[in-house]
Design a protein around this motif. Structure first.
Motif, PDB file in Angstrom:
ATOM      1  N   ASP A  36       0.875  -1.177   0.000  1.00  0.00           N
ATOM      2  CA  ASP A  36       0.000   0.000   0.000  1.00  0.00           C
ATOM      3  C   ASP A  36       0.906   1.219   0.000  1.00  0.00           C
ATOM      4  O   ASP A  36       1.628   1.461   0.959  1.00  0.00           O
ATOM      5  N   ARG A  37       0.864   1.984  -1.058  1.00  0.00           N
ATOM      6  CA  ARG A  37       1.744   3.154  -1.203  1.00  0.00           C
ATOM      7  C   ARG A  37       1.026   4.470  -0.916  1.00  0.00           C
ATOM      8  O   ARG A  37       1.611   5.526  -1.029  1.00  0.00           O
ATOM      9  N   LEU A  38      -0.264   4.383  -0.548  1.00  0.00           N
ATOM     10  CA  LEU A  38      -1.052   5.604  -0.423  1.00  0.00           C
ATOM     11  C   LEU A  38      -1.128   6.163   0.990  1.00  0.00           C
ATOM     12  O   LEU A  38      -1.259   7.373   1.156  1.00  0.00           O
ATOM     13  N   GLY A  39      -1.069   5.291   1.987  1.00  0.00           N
ATOM     14  CA  GLY A  39      -1.201   5.749   3.365  1.00  0.00           C
ATOM     15  C   GLY A  39      -2.460   6.575   3.557  1.00  0.00           C
ATOM     16  O   GLY A  39      -3.512   6.262   3.014  1.00  0.00           O
ATOM     17  N   ASP A  40      -2.337   7.658   4.317  1.00  0.00           N
ATOM     18  CA  ASP A  40      -3.483   8.524   4.608  1.00  0.00           C
ATOM     19  C   ASP A  40      -3.622   9.672   3.617  1.00  0.00           C
ATOM     20  O   ASP A  40      -4.514  10.505   3.764  1.00  0.00           O
ATOM     21  N   ASP A  41      -2.716   9.736   2.629  1.00  0.00           N
ATOM     22  CA  ASP A  41      -2.727  10.859   1.684  1.00  0.00           C
ATOM     23  C   ASP A  41      -2.545  10.357   0.250  1.00  0.00           C
ATOM     24  O   ASP A  41      -1.475  10.524  -0.343  1.00  0.00           O
ATOM     25  N   PRO A  42      -3.593   9.741  -0.322  1.00  0.00           N
ATOM     26  CA  PRO A  42      -3.459   9.228  -1.685  1.00  0.00           C
ATOM     27  C   PRO A  42      -3.055  10.294  -2.706  1.00  0.00           C
ATOM     28  O   PRO A  42      -2.210  10.044  -3.566  1.00  0.00           O
ATOM     29  N   ALA A  43      -3.629  11.487  -2.614  1.00  0.00           N
ATOM     30  CA  ALA A  43      -3.293  12.548  -3.573  1.00  0.00           C
ATOM     31  C   ALA A  43      -1.828  12.953  -3.419  1.00  0.00           C
ATOM     32  O   ALA A  43      -1.122  13.154  -4.416  1.00  0.00           O
ATOM     33  N   GLY A  44      -1.361  13.042  -2.185  1.00  0.00           N
ATOM     34  CA  GLY A  44       0.041  13.380  -1.943  1.00  0.00           C
ATOM     35  C   GLY A  44       0.981  12.284  -2.431  1.00  0.00           C
ATOM     36  O   GLY A  44       2.045  12.566  -2.996  1.00  0.00           O
ATOM     37  N   ALA A  45       0.584  11.022  -2.235  1.00  0.00           N
ATOM     38  CA  ALA A  45       1.398   9.901  -2.719  1.00  0.00           C
ATOM     39  C   ALA A  45       1.502   9.955  -4.234  1.00  0.00           C
ATOM     40  O   ALA A  45       2.578   9.719  -4.803  1.00  0.00           O
ATOM     41  N   HIS A  46       0.395  10.290  -4.891  1.00  0.00           N
ATOM     42  CA  HIS A  46       0.428  10.384  -6.354  1.00  0.00           C
ATOM     43  C   HIS A  46       1.301  11.548  -6.804  1.00  0.00           C
ATOM     44  O   HIS A  46       2.093  11.404  -7.736  1.00  0.00           O
ATOM     45  N   ARG A  47       1.183  12.698  -6.164  1.00  0.00           N
ATOM     46  CA  ARG A  47       2.032  13.849  -6.529  1.00  0.00           C
ATOM     47  C   ARG A  47       3.504  13.491  -6.385  1.00  0.00           C
ATOM     48  O   ARG A  47       4.317  13.806  -7.256  1.00  0.00           O
ATOM     49  N   SER A  48       3.852  12.818  -5.301  1.00  0.00           N
ATOM     50  CA  SER A  48       5.243  12.451  -5.050  1.00  0.00           C
ATOM     51  C   SER A  48       5.765  11.449  -6.089  1.00  0.00           C
ATOM     52  O   SER A  48       6.859  11.616  -6.631  1.00  0.00           O
ATOM     53  N   SER A  49       4.963  10.417  -6.371  1.00  0.00           N
ATOM     54  CA  SER A  49       5.423   9.415  -7.344  1.00  0.00           C
ATOM     55  C   SER A  49       5.496  10.025  -8.745  1.00  0.00           C
ATOM     56  O   SER A  49       6.405   9.704  -9.518  1.00  0.00           O
ATOM     57  N   SER A  50       4.561  10.915  -9.079  1.00  0.00           N
ATOM     58  CA  SER A  50       4.590  11.585 -10.383  1.00  0.00           C
ATOM     59  C   SER A  50       5.842  12.443 -10.522  1.00  0.00           C
ATOM     60  O   SER A  50       6.460  12.474 -11.587  1.00  0.00           O
ATOM     61  N   ALA A  51       6.203  13.127  -9.447  1.00  0.00           N
ATOM     62  CA  ALA A  51       7.413  13.961  -9.482  1.00  0.00           C
ATOM     63  C   ALA A  51       8.650  13.091  -9.706  1.00  0.00           C
ATOM     64  O   ALA A  51       9.538  13.454 -10.498  1.00  0.00           O
ATOM     65  N   SER A  52       8.713  11.933  -9.049  1.00  0.00           N
ATOM     66  CA  SER A  52       9.855  11.017  -9.241  1.00  0.00           C
ATOM     67  C   SER A  52       9.906  10.510 -10.678  1.00  0.00           C
ATOM     68  O   SER A  52      10.972  10.438 -11.290  1.00  0.00           O
ATOM     69  N   LEU A  53       8.750  10.159 -11.208  1.00  0.00           N
ATOM     70  CA  LEU A  53       8.663   9.662 -12.579  1.00  0.00           C
ATOM     71  C   LEU A  53       9.102  10.736 -13.574  1.00  0.00           C
ATOM     72  O   LEU A  53       9.908  10.476 -14.471  1.00  0.00           O
ATOM     73  N   GLN A  54       8.581  11.943 -13.400  1.00  0.00           N
ATOM     74  CA  GLN A  54       8.937  13.031 -14.304  1.00  0.00           C
ATOM     75  C   GLN A  54      10.424  13.352 -14.231  1.00  0.00           C
ATOM     76  O   GLN A  54      11.061  13.599 -15.258  1.00  0.00           O
ATOM     77  N   ALA A  55      10.994  13.320 -13.031  1.00  0.00           N
ATOM     78  CA  ALA A  55      12.429  13.577 -12.879  1.00  0.00           C
ATOM     79  C   ALA A  55      13.245  12.509 -13.603  1.00  0.00           C
ATOM     80  O   ALA A  55      14.235  12.820 -14.280  1.00  0.00           O
ATOM     81  N   ALA A  56      12.840  11.247 -13.477  1.00  0.00           N
ATOM     82  CA  ALA A  56      13.574  10.154 -14.136  1.00  0.00           C
ATOM     83  C   ALA A  56      13.545  10.326 -15.651  1.00  0.00           C
ATOM     84  O   ALA A  56      14.578  10.211 -16.321  1.00  0.00           O
ATOM     85  N   PHE A  57      12.374  10.612 -16.214  1.00  0.00           N
ATOM     86  CA  PHE A  57      12.259  10.749 -17.669  1.00  0.00           C
ATOM     87  C   PHE A  57      12.880  12.043 -18.184  1.00  0.00           C
ATOM     88  O   PHE A  57      13.138  12.165 -19.381  1.00  0.00           O
ATOM     89  N   SER A  58      13.135  13.013 -17.306  1.00  0.00           N
ATOM     90  CA  SER A  58      13.706  14.299 -17.715  1.00  0.00           C
ATOM     91  C   SER A  58      15.225  14.271 -17.848  1.00  0.00           C
ATOM     92  O   SER A  58      15.807  15.211 -18.386  1.00  0.00           O
ATOM     93  N   ARG A  59      15.867  13.213 -17.388  1.00  0.00           N
ATOM     94  CA  ARG A  59      17.326  13.151 -17.458  1.00  0.00           C
ATOM     95  C   ARG A  59      17.783  13.095 -18.929  1.00  0.00           C
ATOM     96  O   ARG A  59      17.121  12.478 -19.760  1.00  0.00           O
ATOM     97  N   PRO A  60      18.914  13.688 -19.228  1.00  0.00           N
ATOM     98  CA  PRO A  60      19.417  13.697 -20.610  1.00  0.00           C
ATOM     99  C   PRO A  60      19.606  12.275 -21.161  1.00  0.00           C
ATOM    100  O   PRO A  60      20.131  11.399 -20.473  1.00  0.00           O
ATOM    101  N   GLY A  61      19.154  12.073 -22.396  1.00  0.00           N
ATOM    102  CA  GLY A  61      19.369  10.809 -23.091  1.00  0.00           C
ATOM    103  C   GLY A  61      18.416   9.681 -22.755  1.00  0.00           C
ATOM    104  O   GLY A  61      18.468   8.615 -23.373  1.00  0.00           O
TER     105      GLY A  61
END
Length: 189
Positions: free
Chosen positions: A68-93
């Protein structure tokens, strides 16, 4: 085929994140068109897959399955995971490199397309389950539909997607994407 970009991912993550932020407490256990999951489980899947794709791109350890990755803040968990995903795909190459996954090798751009169609169709699932209007981009849905139609023409649907469902030819691209991925789409009014 249209070239995918990290900006496309940002737009999709924001639209789905906005929808998740509007889910009311009594809606988290509501059934979804993705019949094996309720609203909370769909959001947990989205967060988990964000973390899986980020780990794949960054070469890090894969997250534990089924947690369970959502805990008591599903919207916050999604914002955090989205930020990690976007950062990973933003790296050069990243979009040009090849990455191994459970279904074989694919470029970062192909992995980004896969993440986008999953994100969009599950956003559609959430909108259907909650009645919250989804502001999912029609151009992103059309791009995702074109990609998945080609991708699934050479891969088995078994265990991943139901057979395509009927949908009106004039239906929005997001409805066509949902139908292609096995969701029954209500007729247009």
């Amino acid at each position: 085929m249209t070239t995918v970009s990290v900006e496309d991912l940002v737009r999709a993550c924001e639209a789905v994140g906005d929808l998740i932020a509007e889910v009311r407490p009594e809606q988290w256990k509501a059934p979804t068109p993705c019949t094996e999951w309720d609203v909370r489980e769909v959001v947990n899947h989205l967060v988990g897959m964000d973390l899986v794709f980020a780990a794949m791109i960054e070469g890090g350890p894969m997250p534990e399955r089924g947690a369970d990755r959502l805990g008591d803040d599903p919207a916050g968990a999604h914002r955090s995971s989205s930020a990690s995903l976007q950062a990973a795909f933003s790296r050069p190459g990243v979009l040009e490199r090849s990455y191994r996954g459970p279904l074989g090798s694919a470029t970062g751009a192909e992995r980004l397309q896969i993440r986008l169609y999953d994100l969009l169709v599950h956003g559609w699932d959430l909108a259907q389950a909650t009645g919250i209007p989804a502001r999912l981009s029609e151009d992103l849905a059309a791009q995702a539909l074109a990609f998945v139609q080609v991708q699934l023409s050479t891969q088995s649907r078994t265990g991943r997607f139901a057979e395509p469902q009927p949908v009106e030819a004039t239906a929005p691209a997001i409805d066509q994407l949902a139908a292609f991925l096995g969701r029954p789409v209500p007729p247009q009014l």
